[in-house]
Design an enzyme around this catalytic site. Structure first.
Site, PDB file in Angstrom:
ATOM      1  N   GLU A 237       0.989  -1.226  -0.025  1.00  0.00           N
ATOM      2  CA  GLU A 237       0.303  -0.074  -0.258  1.00  0.00           C
ATOM      3  C   GLU A 237       0.783   1.403   0.296  1.00  0.00           C
ATOM      4  OE1 GLU A 237      -3.352  -0.159  -0.344  1.00  0.00           O
ATOM      5  OE2 GLU A 237      -3.307  -2.268  -0.008  1.00  0.00           O
ATOM      6  N   CYS A 271      -2.832  10.003   2.093  1.00  0.00           N
ATOM      7  CA  CYS A 271      -2.119   9.265   0.774  1.00  0.00           C
ATOM      8  C   CYS A 271      -3.410   8.986  -0.078  1.00  0.00           C
ATOM      9  CB  CYS A 271      -1.717   7.297   1.442  1.00  0.00           C
ATOM     10  SG  CYS A 271      -3.410   6.942   2.425  1.00  0.00           S
TER      11      CYS A 271
HETATM   12  P1  NAD Z   1       8.258   5.053   4.614  1.00  0.00           P
HETATM   13  O1  NAD Z   1       8.136   4.019   3.241  1.00  0.00           O
HETATM   14  O2  NAD Z   1       9.442   5.408   5.222  1.00  0.00           O
HETATM   15  O3  NAD Z   1       8.574   4.222   5.654  1.00  0.00           O
HETATM   16  C1  NAD Z   1       7.251   2.686   6.087  1.00  0.00           C
HETATM   17  C2  NAD Z   1       7.487   1.973   7.109  1.00  0.00           C
HETATM   18  O4  NAD Z   1       8.783   1.404   6.549  1.00  0.00           O
HETATM   19  C3  NAD Z   1       8.163   2.430   7.982  1.00  0.00           C
HETATM   20  O5  NAD Z   1       7.901   2.093   9.272  1.00  0.00           O
HETATM   21  C4  NAD Z   1       9.579   1.741   7.530  1.00  0.00           C
HETATM   22  O6  NAD Z   1      10.618   2.266   9.313  1.00  0.00           O
HETATM   23  C5  NAD Z   1       9.441   0.907   7.441  1.00  0.00           C
HETATM   24  N1  NAD Z   1      11.617   1.229   6.372  1.00  0.00           N
HETATM   25  C6  NAD Z   1      12.233   1.927   5.870  1.00  0.00           C
HETATM   26  N2  NAD Z   1      12.976   1.200   4.996  1.00  0.00           N
HETATM   27  C7  NAD Z   1      13.070  -0.230   4.819  1.00  0.00           C
HETATM   28  C8  NAD Z   1      13.465  -1.318   4.752  1.00  0.00           C
HETATM   29  N3  NAD Z   1      14.293  -1.130   4.022  1.00  0.00           N
HETATM   30  N4  NAD Z   1      13.049  -2.509   4.565  1.00  0.00           N
HETATM   31  C9  NAD Z   1      11.722  -2.341   5.936  1.00  0.00           C
HETATM   32  N5  NAD Z   1      10.547  -1.574   6.293  1.00  0.00           N
HETATM   33  C10 NAD Z   1      11.827   0.154   6.104  1.00  0.00           C
HETATM   34  O7  NAD Z   1       7.408   5.696   4.248  1.00  0.00           O
HETATM   35  P2  NAD Z   1       6.606   6.789   6.016  1.00  0.00           P
HETATM   36  O8  NAD Z   1       6.652   7.985   5.579  1.00  0.00           O
HETATM   37  O9  NAD Z   1       6.634   5.944   7.051  1.00  0.00           O
HETATM   38  O10 NAD Z   1       4.893   6.955   5.116  1.00  0.00           O
HETATM   39  C11 NAD Z   1       4.256   8.184   4.250  1.00  0.00           C
HETATM   40  C12 NAD Z   1       4.055   7.108   2.788  1.00  0.00           C
HETATM   41  O11 NAD Z   1       3.041   6.369   2.972  1.00  0.00           O
HETATM   42  C13 NAD Z   1       3.565   7.887   2.289  1.00  0.00           C
HETATM   43  O12 NAD Z   1       4.491   8.032   0.629  1.00  0.00           O
HETATM   44  C14 NAD Z   1       2.121   7.371   1.297  1.00  0.00           C
HETATM   45  O13 NAD Z   1       0.932   8.165   0.802  1.00  0.00           O
HETATM   46  C15 NAD Z   1       2.239   6.213   1.944  1.00  0.00           C
HETATM   47  N6  NAD Z   1       0.785   5.919   2.492  1.00  0.00           N
HETATM   48  C16 NAD Z   1      -0.033   4.816   2.240  1.00  0.00           C
HETATM   49  C17 NAD Z   1      -0.801   4.134   2.336  1.00  0.00           C
HETATM   50  C18 NAD Z   1      -2.053   3.555   1.763  1.00  0.00           C
HETATM   51  O14 NAD Z   1      -2.933   2.678   2.222  1.00  0.00           O
HETATM   52  N7  NAD Z   1      -1.993   3.477   0.901  1.00  0.00           N
HETATM   53  C19 NAD Z   1      -1.488   4.960   3.900  1.00  0.00           C
HETATM   54  C20 NAD Z   1      -1.020   5.233   4.440  1.00  0.00           C
HETATM   55  C21 NAD Z   1       0.576   5.968   3.824  1.00  0.00           C
END
Ligand code: NAD
Length: 493
Positions: A237, A271
């Site tokens: 997502e 998002c």
């Molecule tokens: P992010 O990708 O920076 O981090 C998300 C999660 O991934 C965090 O818990 C982080 O610690 C973890 N992570 C980071 N590097 C990783 C790796 N190499 N391997 C595994 N896990 C890792 O995103 P964010 O800044 O926390 O969230 C914002 C983003 O999320 C925006 O792009 C937003 O649009 C999206 N989002 C999407 C939805 C949806 O349902 N489509 C909902 C909410 C947010």
């Protein structure tokens, strides 16, 4: 001799920069241990059956809503969003827990399929089995609603869950585990692990049976690549660049009100938040006039002070600033706000007009309280421009008569007609996107089935005097099958 200290990290109040909490950075060995415990608990959790799990999940949802003040304060502390927004988020998440608990049995019921003429002596069934242990990696922008949308469906289906919350909201993640443990019949059904990206990476390769990731598209690609090494299936997502399509017959007051909220609430960190508007040129000036008038009454501030809070993640300020700059450099104009609207950690509302489609501001996710309004000649142009994005998460359509026709042509996972965000609060419908917005679904029957696999079971009901699947097969039996196939034109079912 000095003892080795466990590495840790801090979460912060984004409005003040003060430390909100300190949490351990768990390494791969610790993550594997947690996953192994969760694996052992999975059989017992499955054996509890649908009604046993329903009781636990409903008790959890009741406990969460009874402590809404406590959790809303914590969400507000770690994200900077207003407490009222956090309460709404908690309420919607609780709705999902209840729905998943009440519907899991019916969604996973064994289905009976027609065996077809050739196999008429067989009964054919498809059973649904939980995958085992599900890993959930969550973002910070909706730290309750988003991960719970995976966690409760995975639990209701009979899986145990290991959850890695964002490093910006670890306190909320721990609170979820702690409250669940108060209603849990035994340990290790739902566990939270804390850490930075590497801890999430360790979860991907820990041997979990499925991973549900919500976050940026950039991280999603790393997660999918890591999961591929262990053949771990994933739900992704990711981000979006959601369009709003406004037809000439739209109720403009309502369209503007909802669009401004969608774009600016939660500091634009949604998002499915509106990022670009395609409005019919016949009503575009009126739409902009109403949006500018509304913006005058919206302002960012610390919880209790603003309509929305600060940018939760300090690094996002640079992205917002660069999109505003590129929008202007590429030929766009300000209708409200300007470059000085960005005063870290707050960003006041910004409305931009006539930004070229190839500008970074139109192509990339801004994740800030900005909105771009572009005029279109007709709805066909609005549809084409909406679809010309690398993202395909959600969309909003505003029209009295053309809503369904336009929605059917949009290349995205969810469309709200004459409303915004509403599909996220309807537990019975799937949530997710296409293209760079990810794949797989959360919520609804489709979301629950993500955490199951299909097991086909066929059974001989009576024996036929034919020996098709045997070395005793005769030439005349082969001829009979070919004749039957020709006669039925392949319609065996
Ligand atoms: P992010 O990708 O920076 O981090 C998300 C999660 O991934 C965090 O818990 C982080 O610690 C973890 N992570 C980071 N590097 C990783 C790796 N190499 N391997 C595994 N896990 C890792 O995103 P964010 O800044 O926390 O969230 C914002 C983003 O999320 C925006 O792009 C937003 O649009 C999206 N989002 C999407 C939805 C949806 O349902 N489509 C909902 C909410 C947010």
């Amino acid at each position: 001799m000095a003892t080795k200290r466990t590495p840790s990290f801090n979460s912060h109040n984004p409005a003040t920069g003060e430390i909100a909490g300190t949490y351990p950075i768990m390494d791969a060995k610790q993550v594997n241990e947690v996953v192994n415990h969760a694996r052992s608990a999975a059989i017992k959790w499955q054996q509890l059956g649908f009604s046993g799990r329903k009781k636990v999940l409903l008790a959890w949802s009741a406990l969460i809503i009874n402590r809404v003040d406590q959790i809303a304060a914590l969400v507000s502390l770690e994200t900077g969003k207003p407490v009222g927004d956090a309460k709404l988020e908690v309420s919607i998440a609780v709705g999902h827990i209840g729905w998943a608990a009440r519907h899991a049995e019916e969604i996973m019921r064994t289905s009976y399929r027609a065996p077809g003429l050739l196999m008429a002596n067989m009964s054919a069934t498809v059973q649904r089995s939980p995958v085992g242990t599900v890993g959930v990696i969550g973002p910070w922008n909706y730290p309750i609603f988003t991960p719970v949308g995976s966690i409760c469906y995975a639990l209701a289906a009979g899986n145990t869950v290991v959850f890695k919350p964002s490093e910006y909201t670890p306190g909320v993640g721990m609170w979820l585990e702690e409250t669940f443990s108060e209603v849990a019949p035994f340990a290790d059904i739902f566990t939270t692990i804390t850490g930075l990206g590497a801890t999430g990476g360790a979860l991907c390769t820990s041997g979990i049976d499925k991973l549900s990731f919500t976050g940026s598209t950039r991280t999603a690609k790393l997660v999918a690549a890591a999961c591929a090494t262990t053949m771990t299936p994933v739900v992704l997502e990711c981000g979006g660049k959601d369009p709003v399509i406004v037809a000439s017959d739209a109720n403009l007051e309502r369209a503007v009100d909802a669009t401004m909220w969608s774009a600016m609430a939660n500091a634009g960190q949604s998002c499915i938040g509106a990022e670009r508007v395609y409005v019919d040129e016949k009503v575009a000036d009126k739409f902009t006039e109403l949006a500018v008038a509304l913006a005058q009454n919206i302002h960012a501030g610390a919880p209790g002070d603003g309509n929305y809070g600060p940018a939760t993640m300090p690094s996002q300020i640079k992205v917002i600033q660069s999109h505003i700059k590129s929008a202007i450099k590429d030929g766009g104009v300000f209708a409200y706000g300007g470059t000085n609207s960005v005063k870290a950690p707050f960003v006041q509302p910004v409305i931009l007009l006539d930004v070229p489609e190839d500008s970074a501001a139109m192509r990339e996710e801004t994740f800030g309280p900005t909105i771009i309004i572009n005029k279109v000649k007709n709805m066909q142009e609005a549809i084409e421009l909406s679809n010309a994005s690398s993202y395909g998460l959600g969309a909003n359509v505003w029209s009295k008569r053309q809503g369904k026709r336009i929605a059917a042509q949009l290349a995205c996972g969810m469309v709200a007609i004459n409303s915004t965000f509403s599909f996220a609060a309807i537990a019975s419908v799937p949530f997710g996107g296409v293209k760079d917005s990810g794949y797989g679904r959360v919520h609804g029957p489709e979301g629950l089935l993500e955490y199951t696999y299909a097991r086909t079971v066929v059974r001989t009901r009576f024996n036929l005097p034919l020996h098709l699947l045997s070395f005793k097969r005769k030439v005349k039996e082969e001829a009979l099958v070919v004749t039957l196939t020709r006669w039925l034109k392949g319609r065996f079912g």
